[in-house]
Design a protein around this motif. Structure first.
Motif, PDB file in Angstrom:
ATOM      1  N   ASP A  81     -17.777 -33.844  15.375  1.00  0.00           N
ATOM      2  CA  ASP A  81     -18.698 -33.064  14.548  1.00  0.00           C
ATOM      3  C   ASP A  81     -20.098 -33.651  14.649  1.00  0.00           C
ATOM      4  O   ASP A  81     -20.272 -34.872  14.577  1.00  0.00           O
ATOM      5  CB  ASP A  81     -18.239 -33.072  13.084  1.00  0.00           C
ATOM      6  N   PRO A  82     -21.122 -32.816  14.799  1.00  0.00           N
ATOM      7  CA  PRO A  82     -22.499 -33.333  14.876  1.00  0.00           C
ATOM      8  C   PRO A  82     -22.921 -33.962  13.551  1.00  0.00           C
ATOM      9  O   PRO A  82     -22.372 -33.637  12.493  1.00  0.00           O
ATOM     10  CB  PRO A  82     -23.324 -32.087  15.194  1.00  0.00           C
TER      11      PRO A  82
ATOM     12  N   LYS B  87     -34.346 -29.538  10.262  1.00  0.00           N
ATOM     13  CA  LYS B  87     -34.165 -29.046  11.636  1.00  0.00           C
ATOM     14  C   LYS B  87     -35.356 -28.197  12.085  1.00  0.00           C
ATOM     15  O   LYS B  87     -35.247 -27.398  13.007  1.00  0.00           O
ATOM     16  CB  LYS B  87     -32.880 -28.226  11.738  1.00  0.00           C
TER      17      LYS B  87
ATOM     18  N   PHE C 260     -33.788 -36.929  15.570  1.00  0.00           N
ATOM     19  CA  PHE C 260     -33.445 -35.541  15.870  1.00  0.00           C
ATOM     20  C   PHE C 260     -34.634 -34.817  16.495  1.00  0.00           C
ATOM     21  O   PHE C 260     -34.486 -34.078  17.475  1.00  0.00           O
ATOM     22  CB  PHE C 260     -32.985 -34.812  14.601  1.00  0.00           C
TER      23      PHE C 260
ATOM     24  N   ASP D 191     -17.885 -41.159  17.941  1.00  0.00           N
ATOM     25  CA  ASP D 191     -19.108 -41.148  17.144  1.00  0.00           C
ATOM     26  C   ASP D 191     -19.130 -42.239  16.080  1.00  0.00           C
ATOM     27  O   ASP D 191     -20.191 -42.602  15.572  1.00  0.00           O
ATOM     28  CB  ASP D 191     -19.317 -39.770  16.502  1.00  0.00           C
TER      29      ASP D 191
ATOM     30  N   LYS E 269     -26.878 -40.692  17.439  1.00  0.00           N
ATOM     31  CA  LYS E 269     -26.131 -39.435  17.277  1.00  0.00           C
ATOM     32  C   LYS E 269     -27.093 -38.277  17.006  1.00  0.00           C
ATOM     33  O   LYS E 269     -26.947 -37.191  17.572  1.00  0.00           O
ATOM     34  CB  LYS E 269     -25.123 -39.564  16.128  1.00  0.00           C
ATOM     35  N   LYS E 270     -28.078 -38.509  16.162  1.00  0.00           N
ATOM     36  CA  LYS E 270     -29.038 -37.454  15.845  1.00  0.00           C
ATOM     37  C   LYS E 270     -29.889 -37.099  17.060  1.00  0.00           C
ATOM     38  O   LYS E 270     -30.187 -35.927  17.304  1.00  0.00           O
ATOM     39  CB  LYS E 270     -29.928 -37.898  14.684  1.00  0.00           C
TER      40      LYS E 270
ATOM     41  N   TYR F  37     -27.717 -35.148  19.413  1.00  0.00           N
ATOM     42  CA  TYR F  37     -27.541 -33.815  18.834  1.00  0.00           C
ATOM     43  C   TYR F  37     -28.765 -32.949  19.115  1.00  0.00           C
ATOM     44  O   TYR F  37     -28.649 -31.774  19.483  1.00  0.00           O
ATOM     45  CB  TYR F  37     -27.288 -33.942  17.338  1.00  0.00           C
TER      46      TYR F  37
ATOM     47  N   SER G 247     -28.783 -31.813  22.644  1.00  0.00           N
ATOM     48  CA  SER G 247     -27.674 -30.897  22.953  1.00  0.00           C
ATOM     49  C   SER G 247     -28.032 -29.426  22.802  1.00  0.00           C
ATOM     50  O   SER G 247     -27.365 -28.570  23.390  1.00  0.00           O
ATOM     51  CB  SER G 247     -26.459 -31.223  22.080  1.00  0.00           C
TER      52      SER G 247
ATOM     53  N   TYR H 237     -22.734 -30.632  21.967  1.00  0.00           N
ATOM     54  CA  TYR H 237     -22.807 -31.976  21.385  1.00  0.00           C
ATOM     55  C   TYR H 237     -21.658 -32.850  21.884  1.00  0.00           C
ATOM     56  O   TYR H 237     -21.870 -34.007  22.273  1.00  0.00           O
ATOM     57  CB  TYR H 237     -22.784 -31.884  19.860  1.00  0.00           C
ATOM     58  N   GLU H 238     -20.450 -32.301  21.897  1.00  0.00           N
ATOM     59  CA  GLU H 238     -19.298 -33.074  22.367  1.00  0.00           C
ATOM     60  C   GLU H 238     -19.481 -33.480  23.819  1.00  0.00           C
ATOM     61  O   GLU H 238     -19.205 -34.636  24.196  1.00  0.00           O
ATOM     62  CB  GLU H 238     -18.022 -32.245  22.222  1.00  0.00           C
TER      63      GLU H 238
ATOM     64  N   MET I 273     -22.355 -36.141  24.223  1.00  0.00           N
ATOM     65  CA  MET I 273     -21.894 -37.414  23.670  1.00  0.00           C
ATOM     66  C   MET I 273     -20.905 -38.074  24.622  1.00  0.00           C
ATOM     67  O   MET I 273     -20.997 -39.271  24.925  1.00  0.00           O
ATOM     68  CB  MET I 273     -21.259 -37.192  22.299  1.00  0.00           C
TER      69      MET I 273
END
Length: 570
Positions: A50-51, A57, A96, A146, A154-155, A158, A161, A175-176, A179
Motif C-alpha cells: 500500500d502506498p 498531493k 512526495f 515497505d 516511500k513518499k 510514490y 510512480s 507503486y508496487e 518499489m
C-alpha cells in the motif's frame, strides 16, 4: 447361469471400486486446487504494497514547461539532454513533491526505462502467464518490503510512480512495481552468484595522489541489456532535509549506486558473495542513498549502515573530503565490518577484506572461485605501475581490458577491469566537488566533467544550455579506432544472435574474439546444438586453454566435453 451371474456381480464390484477411486482422486485433485488457490490468494494478499499516506498531493497538479524538445522545467526543477548523450536532472523539495516532479520531468524516460527492463525480463521469461505467477512470488519474497524503507523514500517513490507505464498492471501497481525495482538490484546480485559480474572501485590520497587530494574511480557493471544503459541520468538533488547530492541513475530509480554529496562524501557499491535471500530488507541502493543524504564523514556513514538490515552482502566504498581518505564498509544480512587500509590507497572488487568478514566461508569461496581476486590483483598492478594517481590515470585504469602482466585474455572477460558491460564509469575529486562521468559506449566515450558547486548555485534553468565543464572533458579512448574493437562489436552481435536462437557459424564467433574463452564456449554450444560433437569438443578444449573467469564456467565446459564424448558413442 450361476457362473454368468457371478461374473456380472464381480464386474459391478470392479466398476464400483473404480468409481470410488476416481471419485477419491477427483476430491484429492480439488483439494490440491483449493490449497494452490489459497496459497496464491495468500501471496497476493501479503505481497500487496500500500502506498504511504500523503496529506498534500497538490504537486500532482503541476505541469512541466518545455524549453525545447529535450528540456523541461517545473519551477526551479529542470531536466535536459546534454550533447554528450547524458540526461541531466535537478529536483528539490519535500519527498512526495520531488518524486512527482521527477516523474513529470522525465515522464517519457520513466516509461521507456520500464519497457527496456521488462523487455530484458521477457527475453529470459517469454511466458506472460509465468510472468504473472512470478509477480506473486516476488510479491511474497518482498512482502513487508515497505517496512524496511524509511517513510521519506516511500513518499518519493510514490511520487515518481505516477509517471509509471500503464502497460504493466499484470506485474503490479505502479507503486508496487517501482518499489520492487529498487530491490531488483539486490536480487540480481544474489542470483548472479553462479557467475557474478562485479564492479571495480579504488581510491588514492596523500602521497598516492599527484596533488595529495582524494581521487576515487569506479566501474558500475550492472547489466540489464544494452538499452537499459542508453539513457543514463546525472541527477542533482536538493532535498528538504539532509545534504545536497548528485548521483548517476536511470529513470524511475531513486536509490544510489554512485554519488557524491555537498560535503565531499562519496558512496559507491560493490556486490559481494550472497546467499539466496529469504525475505525482504532494505535495498542496498536505499542504504547508500541514506548515507549520501545524511552522512558528512566516514564515521557517520558507518553508523547509518549499521542500523539498516540488508538481505544481500555488499561493500560500500566511502570517500570523505572531511577525512581526506576512503574506507570500505562491508555488510552482510547479519554482520558488519570496516576495512581501513594501512596505506594511502584502497582497492575494492567483489570480496571482503575486513578482519570481521574476510575469513568467512562464503568470502573465501568467492575469492577462490570468482573473478574478484584476479581483477583485484590487476588493479593493484596498474596502480603501482602508474605512480602517483591523477584523474587521467584513473580513467586509464578504468578503461583497461587486459589481464595480469598485460596478458591478452580476450575482450569482455570478467577478470578484466573493463568488461565492456558497464552501465557507467565515474571519477570523483571530493575536495573540489567535481566528477567525471563516462559516455557511450561503456568507458570508451568521453568522460564529461561537472562542478557540483556550480550546479547547485544555479537558480533554475532559464534557457537550454550545456552545464558540464567543457574545459575538463577527457577525450574518448583511441581503442575504439582499432580493428580489435570493431571485431568485438561483431562478437557481441553474434553472441546476441546465439541468445535469440539464430543459427550462427561457430568459426565466425571465435574469429571475432580469438583470445576470449567464452567465444569458444559459444562456438562449442552452437556446434553441440548442431550435433557436431567432435567439433564442439574441440572448441570446448580450446576454451580451457584460455583464461576462464570463474570456476563455475570451467565446470560447465568440462561437463560439455563429457557430454560430447557420450553423444559421440551413440
Amino acid at each position: 447361469m450361476y457362473t454368468s451371474a457371478r461374473v456380472q456381480t464381480g464386474s459391478k464390484k470392479k466398476k464400483s471400486t473404480g468409481k470410488r477411486i476416481l471419485k477419491g482422486f477427483l476430491y484429492f485433485l480439488l483439494f490440491l486446487v483449493l490449497i494452490f488457490a489459497g496459497l496464491i490468494g495468500y501471496i497476493v494478499m501479503v505481497g500487496k504494497l500500500d502506498p504511504p499516506q500523503v496529506a498534500d498531493k497538490s504537486a500532482l497538479q503541476l505541469q512541466r514547461k518545455a524549453l525545447d524538445q529535450s528540456a523541461y522545467t517545473i519551477g526551479n526543477n529542470w531536466f535536459r539532454k546534454s550533447k554528450s548523450g547524458l540526461y541531466e536532472l535537478y529536483v528539490e523539495g519535500k519527498p512526495f513533491e520531488r518524486g512527482v516532479i521527477y516523474g513529470k520531468l522525465a515522464d517519457e524516460l520513466v516509461k521507456r526505462q520500464e519497457d527496456h527492463f521488462t523487455e530484458q525480463i521477457r527475453k529470459m521469461i517469454p511466458s506472460t502467464t509465468y510472468l504473472k505467477f512470478l509477480r506473486y512470488l516476488i510479491g511474497f519474497f518482498n512482502r513487508n518490503l515497505d517496512e524496511y524503507v524509511i517513510d521519506e523514500y516511500k513518499k518519493e517513490i510514490y511520487g515518481v510512480s505516477f509517471a509509471g507505464s500503464p502497460n504493466y498492471g499484470y506485474i503490479g501497481t505502479n507503486y508496487e512495481r517501482i518499489m520492487n525495482y529498487h530491490a531488483a538490484h539486490d536480487i540480481g546480485h544474489a542470483l548472479q552468484s553462479v557467475a557474478l559480474v562485479g564492479c571495480t572501485s579504488f581510491a588514492t590520497w596523500d602521497e598516492q595522489s599527484a596533488d595529495s587530494s582524494l581521487i576515487i574511480g569506479r566501474n558500475f557493471d550492472f547489466y540489464v541489456g544494452d538499452k537499459f544503459a542508453e539513457e543514463k541520468i546525472v541527477a542533482f538533488y536538493k532535498p528538504s532535509e539532509g545534504h545536497k547530492f548528485m548521483m548517476i541513475t536511470w529513470a524511475g530509480f531513486t536509490g544510489v549506486v554512485s554519488g557524491m554529496n555537498d560535503q565531499g562524501l562519496t558512496v559507491t557499491i560493490n556486490a559481494a558473495k550472497s546467499e539466496y535471500p529469504t525475505g525482504a530488507a532494505t535495498p542496498v541502493s536505499l542504504v547508500a542513498r541514506e548515507i549520501l543524504q545524511y552522512a558528512g564523514n566516514i564515521k557517520e556513514a558507518y553508523a547509518i549502515a549499521a542500523k539498516r538490515k540488508m538481505f544481500v552482502s555488499e561493500s560500500f566504498l566511502v570517500g570523505s573530503a572531511a577525512d581526506n581518505r576512503a574506507a570500505i564498509i562491508e555488510k552482510t544480512p547479519d554482520s558488519l565490518g570496516m576495512y581501513t587500509p594501512g596505506q594511502h590507497f584502497v582497492t575494492c572488487t567483489n570480496h571482503f577484506q575486513s578482519d570481521q568478514l574476510k575469513g568467512t566461508v562464503s568470502n573465501e569461496k568467492q575469492m577462490a572461485e570468482s573473478a574478484s581476486m584476479y581483477r583485484y590483483e590487476r588493479l593493484r598492478e596498474l596502480m603501482e605501475r602508474n605512480g602517483p594517481n591523477t584523474v587521467q590515470n584513473t580513467v586509464n585504469i578504468l578503461r583497461d581490458h587486459r589481464g595480469l602482466h598485460d596478458k591478452n585474455i580476450g575482450i569482455g572477460n570478467e577478470k578484466a577491469i573493463n568488461q565492456f558491460i558497464a552501465h557507467h564509469s565515474i571519477v570523483f575529486k571530493p575536495k573540489e566537488r567535481k566528477f567525471w562521468i563516462s559516455t557511450a559506449p561503456w568507458q570508451e566515450g568521453e568522460y564529461v566533467a561537472y562542478d557540483m558547486n556550480k550546479i547547485f548555485e544555479m537558480k533554475g534553468l532559464q534557457t537550454d544550455h550545456e552545464i558540464c565543464d567543457s574545459a575538463l572533458i577527457i577525450p574518448a579512448d583511441t581503442f575504439m579506432r582499432t580493428d580489435t574493437f570493431r571485431n568485438f562489436l561483431t562478437y557481441r552481435k553474434l553472441k546476441a544472435e546465439v541468445a535469440d536462437h539464430k543459427k550462427v557459424d561457430p568459426a565466425q564467433i571465435v574469429a571475432s574474439n580469438p583470445m576470449f574463452y567464452h567465444a569458444f564456449v559459444l562456438a562449442g554450444d552452437q556446434a553441440f546444438k548442431d550435433e557436431n560433437y567432435r567439433i564442439a569438443k574441440d572448441y570446448y578444449q580450446q576454451a580451457l586453454m584460455r583464461v576462464i573467469a570463474t570456476k563455475a564456467e570451467e565446470v560447465y565446459i568440462r561437463k560439455q566435453i563429457d557430454a560430447c564424448d557420450e553423444k559421440s558413442l551413440k
